[in-house]
Design a protein around this motif. Structure first.
Motif, PDB file in Angstrom:
ATOM      1  N   THR A 367       0.821  -1.206   0.000  1.00 26.70           N
ATOM      2  CA  THR A 367       0.000   0.000   0.000  1.00 26.70           C
ATOM      3  C   THR A 367       0.859   1.261   0.000  1.00 26.70           C
ATOM      4  O   THR A 367       2.098   1.191   0.008  1.00 26.70           O
ATOM      5  CB  THR A 367      -0.997  -0.024   1.191  1.00 26.70           C
ATOM      6  OG1 THR A 367      -1.898   1.067   1.067  1.00 26.70           O
ATOM      7  CG2 THR A 367      -0.298   0.061   2.541  1.00 26.70           C
ATOM      8  N   ARG A 368       0.202   2.411  -0.048  1.00 27.72           N
ATOM      9  CA  ARG A 368       0.877   3.714   0.046  1.00 27.72           C
ATOM     10  C   ARG A 368      -0.013   4.644   0.841  1.00 27.72           C
ATOM     11  O   ARG A 368      -1.245   4.526   0.769  1.00 27.72           O
ATOM     12  CB  ARG A 368       1.061   4.312  -1.364  1.00 27.72           C
ATOM     13  CG  ARG A 368       2.052   3.525  -2.205  1.00 27.72           C
ATOM     14  CD  ARG A 368       1.912   3.777  -3.682  1.00 27.72           C
ATOM     15  NE  ARG A 368       2.962   3.108  -4.438  1.00 27.72           N
ATOM     16  CZ  ARG A 368       2.866   2.752  -5.710  1.00 27.72           C
ATOM     17  NH1 ARG A 368       1.754   2.967  -6.383  1.00 27.72           N
ATOM     18  NH2 ARG A 368       3.869   2.167  -6.308  1.00 27.72           N
ATOM     19  N   ARG A 369       0.620   5.573   1.579  1.00 27.98           N
ATOM     20  CA  ARG A 369      -0.174   6.551   2.337  1.00 27.98           C
ATOM     21  C   ARG A 369      -0.403   7.771   1.463  1.00 27.98           C
ATOM     22  O   ARG A 369       0.548   8.318   0.879  1.00 27.98           O
ATOM     23  CB  ARG A 369       0.582   7.009   3.586  1.00 27.98           C
ATOM     24  CG  ARG A 369       0.560   6.030   4.698  1.00 27.98           C
ATOM     25  CD  ARG A 369       1.261   6.598   5.937  1.00 27.98           C
ATOM     26  NE  ARG A 369       1.759   5.485   6.726  1.00 27.98           N
ATOM     27  CZ  ARG A 369       2.988   4.982   6.611  1.00 27.98           C
ATOM     28  NH1 ARG A 369       3.864   5.511   5.786  1.00 27.98           N
ATOM     29  NH2 ARG A 369       3.347   3.932   7.333  1.00 27.98           N
ATOM     30  N   THR A 404      -9.848   0.180  -2.794  1.00 27.13           N
ATOM     31  CA  THR A 404      -9.247   0.479  -1.484  1.00 27.13           C
ATOM     32  C   THR A 404      -7.826  -0.086  -1.495  1.00 27.13           C
ATOM     33  O   THR A 404      -7.586  -1.177  -1.017  1.00 27.13           O
ATOM     34  CB  THR A 404     -10.061  -0.172  -0.346  1.00 27.13           C
ATOM     35  OG1 THR A 404     -10.164  -1.581  -0.642  1.00 27.13           O
ATOM     36  CG2 THR A 404     -11.456   0.408  -0.231  1.00 27.13           C
ATOM     37  N   GLU A 405      -6.913   0.650  -2.086  1.00 27.41           N
ATOM     38  CA  GLU A 405      -5.539   0.154  -2.232  1.00 27.41           C
ATOM     39  C   GLU A 405      -4.520   1.047  -1.526  1.00 27.41           C
ATOM     40  O   GLU A 405      -3.499   0.576  -1.055  1.00 27.41           O
ATOM     41  CB  GLU A 405      -5.213   0.006  -3.727  1.00 27.41           C
ATOM     42  CG  GLU A 405      -6.113  -1.027  -4.416  1.00 27.41           C
ATOM     43  CD  GLU A 405      -6.006  -1.053  -5.933  1.00 27.41           C
ATOM     44  OE1 GLU A 405      -5.153  -0.335  -6.492  1.00 27.41           O
ATOM     45  OE2 GLU A 405      -6.788  -1.794  -6.563  1.00 27.41           O
ATOM     46  N   CYS A 406      -4.796   2.374  -1.495  1.00 24.17           N
ATOM     47  CA  CYS A 406      -3.921   3.302  -0.774  1.00 24.17           C
ATOM     48  C   CYS A 406      -4.677   3.805   0.450  1.00 24.17           C
ATOM     49  O   CYS A 406      -5.896   4.006   0.383  1.00 24.17           O
ATOM     50  CB  CYS A 406      -3.562   4.509  -1.650  1.00 24.17           C
ATOM     51  SG  CYS A 406      -2.500   4.087  -3.042  1.00 24.17           S
ATOM     52  N   GLU A 412     -11.417   9.028   3.993  1.00 25.74           N
ATOM     53  CA  GLU A 412     -10.285   8.215   4.439  1.00 25.74           C
ATOM     54  C   GLU A 412     -10.455   6.703   4.290  1.00 25.74           C
ATOM     55  O   GLU A 412     -11.471   6.122   4.687  1.00 25.74           O
ATOM     56  CB  GLU A 412      -9.967   8.564   5.900  1.00 25.74           C
ATOM     57  CG  GLU A 412      -8.635   7.992   6.304  1.00 25.74           C
ATOM     58  CD  GLU A 412      -8.021   8.685   7.502  1.00 25.74           C
ATOM     59  OE1 GLU A 412      -8.616   9.667   8.018  1.00 25.74           O
ATOM     60  OE2 GLU A 412      -6.949   8.227   7.930  1.00 25.74           O
ATOM     61  N   ILE A 413      -9.428   6.091   3.720  1.00 26.63           N
ATOM     62  CA  ILE A 413      -9.345   4.618   3.681  1.00 26.63           C
ATOM     63  C   ILE A 413      -8.379   4.217   4.804  1.00 26.63           C
ATOM     64  O   ILE A 413      -7.280   4.765   4.902  1.00 26.63           O
ATOM     65  CB  ILE A 413      -8.747   4.130   2.335  1.00 26.63           C
ATOM     66  CG1 ILE A 413      -9.491   4.702   1.122  1.00 26.63           C
ATOM     67  CG2 ILE A 413      -8.636   2.608   2.291  1.00 26.63           C
ATOM     68  CD1 ILE A 413     -10.750   4.018   0.749  1.00 26.63           C
ATOM     69  N   ASP A 427       0.868  -2.825  -8.130  1.00 29.64           N
ATOM     70  CA  ASP A 427       1.042  -1.778  -7.116  1.00 29.64           C
ATOM     71  C   ASP A 427      -0.280  -1.074  -6.803  1.00 29.64           C
ATOM     72  O   ASP A 427      -1.170  -0.991  -7.661  1.00 29.64           O
ATOM     73  CB  ASP A 427       2.048  -0.730  -7.623  1.00 29.64           C
ATOM     74  CG  ASP A 427       3.481  -1.189  -7.424  1.00 29.64           C
ATOM     75  OD1 ASP A 427       3.690  -2.262  -6.837  1.00 29.64           O
ATOM     76  OD2 ASP A 427       4.393  -0.475  -7.863  1.00 29.64           O
ATOM     77  N   PRO A 428      -0.400  -0.526  -5.580  1.00 27.25           N
ATOM     78  CA  PRO A 428      -1.642   0.150  -5.170  1.00 27.25           C
ATOM     79  C   PRO A 428      -1.854   1.494  -5.867  1.00 27.25           C
ATOM     80  O   PRO A 428      -0.925   2.291  -5.990  1.00 27.25           O
ATOM     81  CB  PRO A 428      -1.420   0.365  -3.665  1.00 27.25           C
ATOM     82  CG  PRO A 428       0.056   0.385  -3.486  1.00 27.25           C
ATOM     83  CD  PRO A 428       0.632  -0.516  -4.526  1.00 27.25           C
ATOM     84  N   ARG A 429      -3.089   1.720  -6.294  1.00 27.78           N
ATOM     85  CA  ARG A 429      -3.418   2.956  -7.028  1.00 27.78           C
ATOM     86  C   ARG A 429      -4.284   3.876  -6.171  1.00 27.78           C
ATOM     87  O   ARG A 429      -5.043   3.409  -5.323  1.00 27.78           O
ATOM     88  CB  ARG A 429      -4.212   2.597  -8.299  1.00 27.78           C
ATOM     89  CG  ARG A 429      -3.520   1.617  -9.191  1.00 27.78           C
ATOM     90  CD  ARG A 429      -4.500   0.909 -10.106  1.00 27.78           C
ATOM     91  NE  ARG A 429      -5.415   0.037  -9.377  1.00 27.78           N
ATOM     92  CZ  ARG A 429      -6.416  -0.645  -9.913  1.00 27.78           C
ATOM     93  NH1 ARG A 429      -6.645  -0.548 -11.210  1.00 27.78           N
ATOM     94  NH2 ARG A 429      -7.211  -1.410  -9.183  1.00 27.78           N
TER      95      ARG A 429
END
Ligand SMILES: O=C[C@H](O)[C@H](O)COP(=O)(O)O
Ligand SMILES: C=C(OP(=O)(O)O)C(=O)O
Length: 449
Positions: A367-369, A404-406, A412-413, A427-429
C-alpha cells in the motif's frame, strides 16, 4: 505514414546488449512467429502525433505547461471494458480541468493507458506455501493466477496486448473527440464531487471560481465548439523490447524511427542502465521519452542519460520522472536539478510520488499513504521553487474506480479497509476520490508557486 523498419535502420541494435527484466520465453520459435506477426500489424499511433506530444512536452520543459500523466499500475486484459476505460479517462479529465484553471497553464494529458501491460519485478519468482513460480510480469507476459500454467510466459499474450491497446485507444479517441470530454461536462462532474463527497467540500471555493470563469467565457461568446474536444495521449513503460521493437516503424516523412505502440514511452528505474538494451532502444526512436530516476541516481547518471537520449538538447525530447520517496526528495532532488540545469539541458521534471512510497501493511497488502504521496509532491514543488526551476508535472498510478488500495485521503481509507476492494495486480493505485483530492491539492500548490 510509417513503414516497417528494415533491420539496417537500427531498430534491433538493443539485441546485442544486456536487457534487464525480460521474460524467459520457453519457446523461442513461438516468440519469433509472434514478433513477425506484430511487425505486420498497423501502427497504434501516428508518428505526427508523437511529434505533437514532443512539442507539448517542450512547453512543459520551458515552464509553459504542466504534465498530468496517470493511469493503472498494470492494465489488465479483463479490464478492457467501456466502463473502466471511461472511469479512468473521466478522472484524468477532471484532474486536468482543476489543474488548468489553478495553474493558468495548459495541462498536457497523458494516460498510463493502452499499452501499460508489462511490469518489472523486484524478484523473478514468487513462493507461496513452499511452491515457487515465476513472478507475474503483467498480462503481456503471463497470468496473475498462481498456477504453473498461468505463470509460464506465453508470447501469444503480446498479440493480445496489441489488440487490447488498440481497443482501448479506439474508445479513448472516441471519448476525447466525440463530445464526452466537453469541458462544461467535466466541470459538472467536478461540481458533483465537491457537492457530494465529504472531502470535496473543502474545494468549494475553487470549484466556484472555475464556474465563474466558464460563465465569463460563455458571456464573451467563446465558441462552445472550443470546449468539445481534448488532446489526450497514451504512454507506457517500454519494457518488453521484443514487443516495442516489433512495433517500431520508419516515418516516411523523415526516415526516423518511431515506436508506434504509444505516443510517449518511458524507461523504468530497473532498466535504465546506460550500457543496457532499454536505453539503446530509446536512443533510436523519436518519440518523447521519459526516464524514471530513483533515490540512488547521481548527477553523473542524469547527465549521461541526457547525452545518450537527448544529444541535441531538444526541449520535449526527454522527461525525468523522479520517484525518490517523501523522505528523500528534499535531499536528493536539488543536486540533480542544479547539475542538469547548469549543463544547459532543458528536460521536463515530473514527480512520480507513488513508487518511492510503497510499504507492506500488516495484512500483507502492498500500500501507500496518501499523505506520503502528497508530501513527495510538496517536496518536489519546494525544491523547484528554491532553485527557480519549473515543477513540470505529476505521474500517478490511479484508477477511476472506488478501490481500497492506498490509505488516507479526504474520504479516508484505513488499513483495515484495504481488503474490501483491493483489485490491483501489482502496485496500489489512488482511487477516484483520492485522485481528485490530489488534483485539488496540487492545484493549490501550483498557485502558491
Ligand atoms: O510498478 C512497479 C514495479 O513493477 C513494482 O513496484 C515492483 O513490485 P515488486 O517489488 O512487488 O516486484
Ligand atoms: C515500474 C514503475 O516504476 P519504477 O520504474 O519507477 O519503479 C512504474 O511506473 O510502473
Amino acid at each position: 505514414m510509417t513503414v516497417n523498419a528494415n533491420p539496417d535502420a537500427g531498430v534491433n541494435t538493443w539485441r546485442d546488449l544486456p536487457a534487464a527484466q525480460q521474460p524467459d520465453w520457453p519457446d523461442p520459435e513461438a516468440l519469433r512467429d509472434v514478433i513477425a506477426e506484430l511487425e505486420s500489424y498497423p501502427p497504434l499511433v501516428f508518428a505526427g502525433e508523437c511529434d505533437q506530444l514532443r512539442e507539448r512536452m517542450a512547453s512543459v520543459a520551458k515552464g509553459e505547461a504542466f504534465l498530468l500523466q496517470g493511469g493503472d499500475c498494470a492494465e489488465a486484459f479483463d479490464a478492457v471494458s467501456a466502463e473502466q476505460i471511461r472511469n479512468k479517462l473521466k478522472t484524468l479529465l477532471q484532474m486536468g480541468a482543476v489543474l488548468t484553471y489553478a495553474g493558468s497553464v495548459p495541462v498536457v494529458k497523458v494516460g498510463r493507458i493502452a499499452g501499460q501491460y508489462s511490469k518489472p519485478r523486484s524478484k523473478p519468482t514468487e513462493t507461496r506455501d513452499g511452491v515457487t513460480l515465476p513472478s507475474y510480469r503483467g498480462d503481456s507476459v503471463n497470468g496473475f493466477e498462481f498456477t504453473a500454467e498461468a505463470r509460464t510466459p506465453d508470447p501469444q499474450r503480446l498479440k493480445r496486448m496489441y489488440h487490447a491497446s488498440a481497443a482501448t485507444l479506439n474508445l479513448v479517441r472516441a471519448f476525447t473527440t466525440g463530445g464526452y470530454a466537453d469541458l462544461r461536462q467535466v466541470h459538472a462532474w467536478n461540481q458533483d464531487f465537491v457537492k457530494n463527497s465529504p472531502s470535496g467540500q473543502r474545494y468549494e471555493a475553487l470549484a466556484r471560481e472555475i464556474d465563474r470563469a466558464l460563465n465569463f467565457m460563455n458571456a464573451c461568446g467563446v465558441d462552445p465548439e472550443e470546449f468539445k474536444t481534448v488532446e489526450f495521449y497514451s504512454s507506457h513503460e517500454a519494457l518488453i523490447l521484443d514487443y516495442e521493437s516489433a512495433l517500431t516503424r520508419v516515418d516516411s516523412r523523415t526516415g526516423n524511427l518511431y515506436d508506434v505502440s504509444g505516443h510517449m514511452v518511458w524507461i523504468g528505474e530497473r532498466t535504465r542502465q546506460l550500457d543496457g538494451a532499454h536505453i539503446e532502444f530509446a536512443a533510436r526512436i523519436r518519440n518523447p521519452i521519459g526516464v524514471k530516476l530513483g533515490p540512488s541516481t547521481t548527477p553523473e547518471d542524469a547527465l549521461a542519460l541526457i547525452e545518450r537520449l537527448d544529444p541535441e538538447r531538444e526541449p520535449g525530447r526527454l522527461t525525468f520522472i523522479t520517484r525518490m520517496g517523501a523522505d528523500k526528495i528534499r535531499d536528493r532532488l536539488p543536486t540533480l536539478v542544479e547539475k542538469v540545469t547548469a549543463s544547459g539541458a532543458q528536460v521536463a521534471w515530473v514527480c512520480d510520488p507513488m513508487h518511492g512510497n510503497t510499504f507492506e501493511a500488516a495484512s500483507g497488502h502492498k500500500t501507500r499513504r496518501f499523505d506520503d504521496v502528497l508530501d513527495e509532491v510538496k517536496g518536489f514543488f519546494e525544491v523547484h521553487k528554491g532553485l527557480g526551476t519549473h515543477p513540470g508535472g505529476i505521474h500517478v498510478e490511479l484508477t477511476g474506480d472506488d478501490v481500497t488500495e492506498c490509505v488516507g485521503g479526504g474520504d479516508e481509507i484505513f488499513v483495515d479497509d484495504l481488503h474490501q476492494r483491493y483489485e490491483t495486480a501489482c502496485d496500489p493505485r489512488l482511487n477516484r476520490s483520492q485522485s481528485l483530492d490530489l488534483a485539488f491539492l496540487v492545484a493549490e500548490m501550483y498557485r502558491d508557486q
